[in-house]
Design a protein around this motif. Structure first.
Motif, PDB file in Angstrom:
ATOM      1  N   ASP A  10       0.813  -1.214   0.000  1.00 21.83           N
ATOM      2  CA  ASP A  10       0.000   0.000   0.000  1.00 21.83           C
ATOM      3  C   ASP A  10       0.852   1.273   0.000  1.00 21.83           C
ATOM      4  O   ASP A  10       0.355   2.355   0.211  1.00 21.83           O
ATOM      5  CB  ASP A  10      -1.000   0.016   1.167  1.00 21.83           C
ATOM      6  N   ASP A  11       2.161   1.147  -0.245  1.00 26.37           N
ATOM      7  CA  ASP A  11       3.032   2.312  -0.365  1.00 26.37           C
ATOM      8  C   ASP A  11       2.715   3.062  -1.652  1.00 26.37           C
ATOM      9  O   ASP A  11       2.390   2.450  -2.678  1.00 26.37           O
ATOM     10  CB  ASP A  11       4.513   1.890  -0.419  1.00 26.37           C
ATOM     11  N   GLU A  12       2.849   4.381  -1.606  1.00 21.73           N
ATOM     12  CA  GLU A  12       2.707   5.200  -2.804  1.00 21.73           C
ATOM     13  C   GLU A  12       3.982   5.100  -3.621  1.00 21.73           C
ATOM     14  O   GLU A  12       5.082   5.169  -3.072  1.00 21.73           O
ATOM     15  CB  GLU A  12       2.456   6.657  -2.422  1.00 21.73           C
ATOM     16  N   PHE A  13       3.838   4.941  -4.939  1.00 25.50           N
ATOM     17  CA  PHE A  13       5.006   4.810  -5.801  1.00 25.50           C
ATOM     18  C   PHE A  13       5.115   5.917  -6.841  1.00 25.50           C
ATOM     19  O   PHE A  13       6.212   6.288  -7.237  1.00 25.50           O
ATOM     20  CB  PHE A  13       5.023   3.451  -6.501  1.00 25.50           C
ATOM     21  N   VAL A  14       3.996   6.437  -7.315  1.00 29.80           N
ATOM     22  CA  VAL A  14       4.030   7.452  -8.364  1.00 29.80           C
ATOM     23  C   VAL A  14       2.639   8.057  -8.495  1.00 29.80           C
ATOM     24  O   VAL A  14       1.673   7.524  -7.947  1.00 29.80           O
ATOM     25  CB  VAL A  14       4.522   6.834  -9.712  1.00 29.80           C
ATOM     26  N   SER A  15       2.544   9.154  -9.221  1.00 29.42           N
ATOM     27  CA  SER A  15       1.235   9.736  -9.526  1.00 29.42           C
ATOM     28  C   SER A  15       1.170  10.055 -11.008  1.00 29.42           C
ATOM     29  O   SER A  15       2.196  10.043 -11.704  1.00 29.42           O
ATOM     30  CB  SER A  15       0.994  11.009  -8.702  1.00 29.42           C
ATOM     31  N   ASP A  16      -0.026  10.358 -11.461  1.00 26.91           N
ATOM     32  CA  ASP A  16      -0.193  10.680 -12.875  1.00 26.91           C
ATOM     33  C   ASP A  16       0.326  12.079 -13.212  1.00 26.91           C
ATOM     34  O   ASP A  16       0.231  12.518 -14.352  1.00 26.91           O
ATOM     35  CB  ASP A  16      -1.646  10.506 -13.314  1.00 26.91           C
ATOM     36  N   ALA A  17       0.904  12.769 -12.251  1.00 23.43           N
ATOM     37  CA  ALA A  17       1.514  14.070 -12.503  1.00 23.43           C
ATOM     38  C   ALA A  17       2.823  13.920 -13.287  1.00 23.43           C
ATOM     39  O   ALA A  17       3.340  14.899 -13.823  1.00 23.43           O
ATOM     40  CB  ALA A  17       1.780  14.800 -11.187  1.00 23.43           C
ATOM     41  N   TYR A  18       3.350  12.718 -13.344  1.00 21.11           N
ATOM     42  CA  TYR A  18       4.597  12.451 -14.063  1.00 21.11           C
ATOM     43  C   TYR A  18       4.281  11.753 -15.378  1.00 21.11           C
ATOM     44  O   TYR A  18       3.381  10.914 -15.437  1.00 21.11           O
ATOM     45  CB  TYR A  18       5.522  11.564 -13.211  1.00 21.11           C
ATOM     46  N   PRO A  19       5.031  12.064 -16.436  1.00 18.90           N
ATOM     47  CA  PRO A  19       4.778  11.409 -17.732  1.00 18.90           C
ATOM     48  C   PRO A  19       4.991   9.908 -17.634  1.00 18.90           C
ATOM     49  O   PRO A  19       6.030   9.449 -17.167  1.00 18.90           O
ATOM     50  CB  PRO A  19       5.816  12.042 -18.663  1.00 18.90           C
ATOM     51  N   MET A  20       3.971   9.150 -18.075  1.00 18.47           N
ATOM     52  CA  MET A  20       4.012   7.686 -18.002  1.00 18.47           C
ATOM     53  C   MET A  20       3.581   7.104 -19.337  1.00 18.47           C
ATOM     54  O   MET A  20       2.750   7.683 -20.025  1.00 18.47           O
ATOM     55  CB  MET A  20       3.029   7.166 -16.946  1.00 18.47           C
ATOM     56  N   LYS A  21       4.140   5.932 -19.638  1.00 15.94           N
ATOM     57  CA  LYS A  21       3.640   5.193 -20.797  1.00 15.94           C
ATOM     58  C   LYS A  21       3.650   3.713 -20.443  1.00 15.94           C
ATOM     59  O   LYS A  21       4.394   3.271 -19.574  1.00 15.94           O
ATOM     60  CB  LYS A  21       4.467   5.474 -22.046  1.00 15.94           C
ATOM     61  N   ILE A  22       2.796   2.964 -21.120  1.00 13.88           N
ATOM     62  CA  ILE A  22       2.713   1.522 -20.903  1.00 13.88           C
ATOM     63  C   ILE A  22       3.665   0.841 -21.881  1.00 13.88           C
ATOM     64  O   ILE A  22       3.683   1.154 -23.072  1.00 13.88           O
ATOM     65  CB  ILE A  22       1.273   1.008 -21.088  1.00 13.88           C
ATOM     66  N   VAL A  23       4.461  -0.084 -21.351  1.00 10.79           N
ATOM     67  CA  VAL A  23       5.440  -0.805 -22.156  1.00 10.79           C
ATOM     68  C   VAL A  23       5.057  -2.285 -22.178  1.00 10.79           C
ATOM     69  O   VAL A  23       4.830  -2.890 -21.130  1.00 10.79           O
ATOM     70  CB  VAL A  23       6.859  -0.641 -21.564  1.00 10.79           C
ATOM     71  N   ASP A  24       4.987  -2.844 -23.362  1.00  8.12           N
ATOM     72  CA  ASP A  24       4.691  -4.266 -23.569  1.00  8.12           C
ATOM     73  C   ASP A  24       3.415  -4.714 -22.857  1.00  8.12           C
ATOM     74  O   ASP A  24       3.272  -5.885 -22.503  1.00  8.12           O
ATOM     75  CB  ASP A  24       5.868  -5.144 -23.132  1.00  8.12           C
ATOM     76  N   ASP A  25       2.516  -3.799 -22.611  1.00 11.44           N
ATOM     77  CA  ASP A  25       1.216  -4.066 -21.989  1.00 11.44           C
ATOM     78  C   ASP A  25       1.320  -4.604 -20.556  1.00 11.44           C
ATOM     79  O   ASP A  25       0.347  -5.091 -20.004  1.00 11.44           O
ATOM     80  CB  ASP A  25       0.404  -5.035 -22.854  1.00 11.44           C
ATOM     81  N   VAL A  26       2.516  -4.519 -19.929  1.00 11.22           N
ATOM     82  CA  VAL A  26       2.664  -5.055 -18.573  1.00 11.22           C
ATOM     83  C   VAL A  26       3.331  -4.095 -17.588  1.00 11.22           C
ATOM     84  O   VAL A  26       3.301  -4.346 -16.387  1.00 11.22           O
ATOM     85  CB  VAL A  26       3.436  -6.391 -18.554  1.00 11.22           C
ATOM     86  N   ALA A  27       3.955  -3.032 -18.086  1.00  8.88           N
ATOM     87  CA  ALA A  27       4.706  -2.166 -17.183  1.00  8.88           C
ATOM     88  C   ALA A  27       4.485  -0.697 -17.531  1.00  8.88           C
ATOM     89  O   ALA A  27       4.145  -0.354 -18.663  1.00  8.88           O
ATOM     90  CB  ALA A  27       6.194  -2.486 -17.247  1.00  8.88           C
ATOM     91  N   TYR A  28       4.677   0.136 -16.505  1.00  9.86           N
ATOM     92  CA  TYR A  28       4.706   1.578 -16.720  1.00  9.86           C
ATOM     93  C   TYR A  28       6.160   2.002 -16.788  1.00  9.86           C
ATOM     94  O   TYR A  28       6.996   1.517 -16.026  1.00  9.86           O
ATOM     95  CB  TYR A  28       4.062   2.341 -15.556  1.00  9.86           C
TER      96      TYR A  28
END
Length: 169
Positions: A10-28
């Motif tokens: 339940d730790d916070e890891f990231v927010s949508d405030a940072y540029p993100m993309k999905i790689v190989d349909d399994v990872a950000y």
């Protein structure tokens, strides 16, 4: 804003405030930046330092950090290839069980193939990564992987997308 939390710790890891993309349909893949933060400056109320001394003190107390790592208080940990493989094997079993219960329409065999192929890419270049756990140091949960782009100076984090849950704030 959406905060992404580890499904295990339940730790916070990231927010949508940072540029993100999905790689190989399994990872950000999360784009990061190096930024300078200033630590608390010790104030000596009995002295009156010159401007030069103040400038030196500020430079000594500032440090360069990776913005996402700093903002979400991610904790660096060490893994060698064998230890990370062991962690990954255990973690992916938890992830598969989570995917089966939260997304019953997902073809689990297809998902496992994608995860396996992605994991092989990581393991092939394991020496290029730094490893981060959440603020609680829960080693059973998400381990974020930090690497640098081809330019050698632009950091990015990789996290398994199914290991994160969204929380709107």
């Amino acid at each position: 804003m959406i905060i992404y939390r580890c499904i295990v710790s339940d730790d916070e890891f990231v927010s949508d405030a940072y540029p993100m993309k999905i790689v190989d349909d399994v990872a950000y893949e999360i784009d990061c930046q190096l930024t300078t933060v200033k630590a608390g400056v010790d104030v000596d109320i009995g002295a009156n330092p010159s401007a030069e001394e103040q400038e030196e003190a500020l430079e000594e107390t500032s440090q360069q950090v990776i913005n996402v790592v700093h903002s979400f208080r991610l904790q660096e940990i060490q893994f060698d290839k064998k230890a990370y493989q062991g962690h990954l094997k255990t973690y992916l079993k938890k992830l598969a069980a989570h995917v089966e219960t939260t997304n019953p329409d997902q073809d689990i065999a297809e998902w496992q193939t994608k995860i396996s192929n992605f994991s092989k890419k990581i393991l092939k270049n394991i020496k290029d990564y730094q490893f981060f756990t959440g603020e609680s140091y829960n080693m059973d949960g998400m381990i974020a992987l930090l690497n640098y782009r081809e330019d050698g100076i632009t950091p990015y984090l990789t996290m398994f997308k199914d290991g994160l849950k969204e929380q709107k704030v």
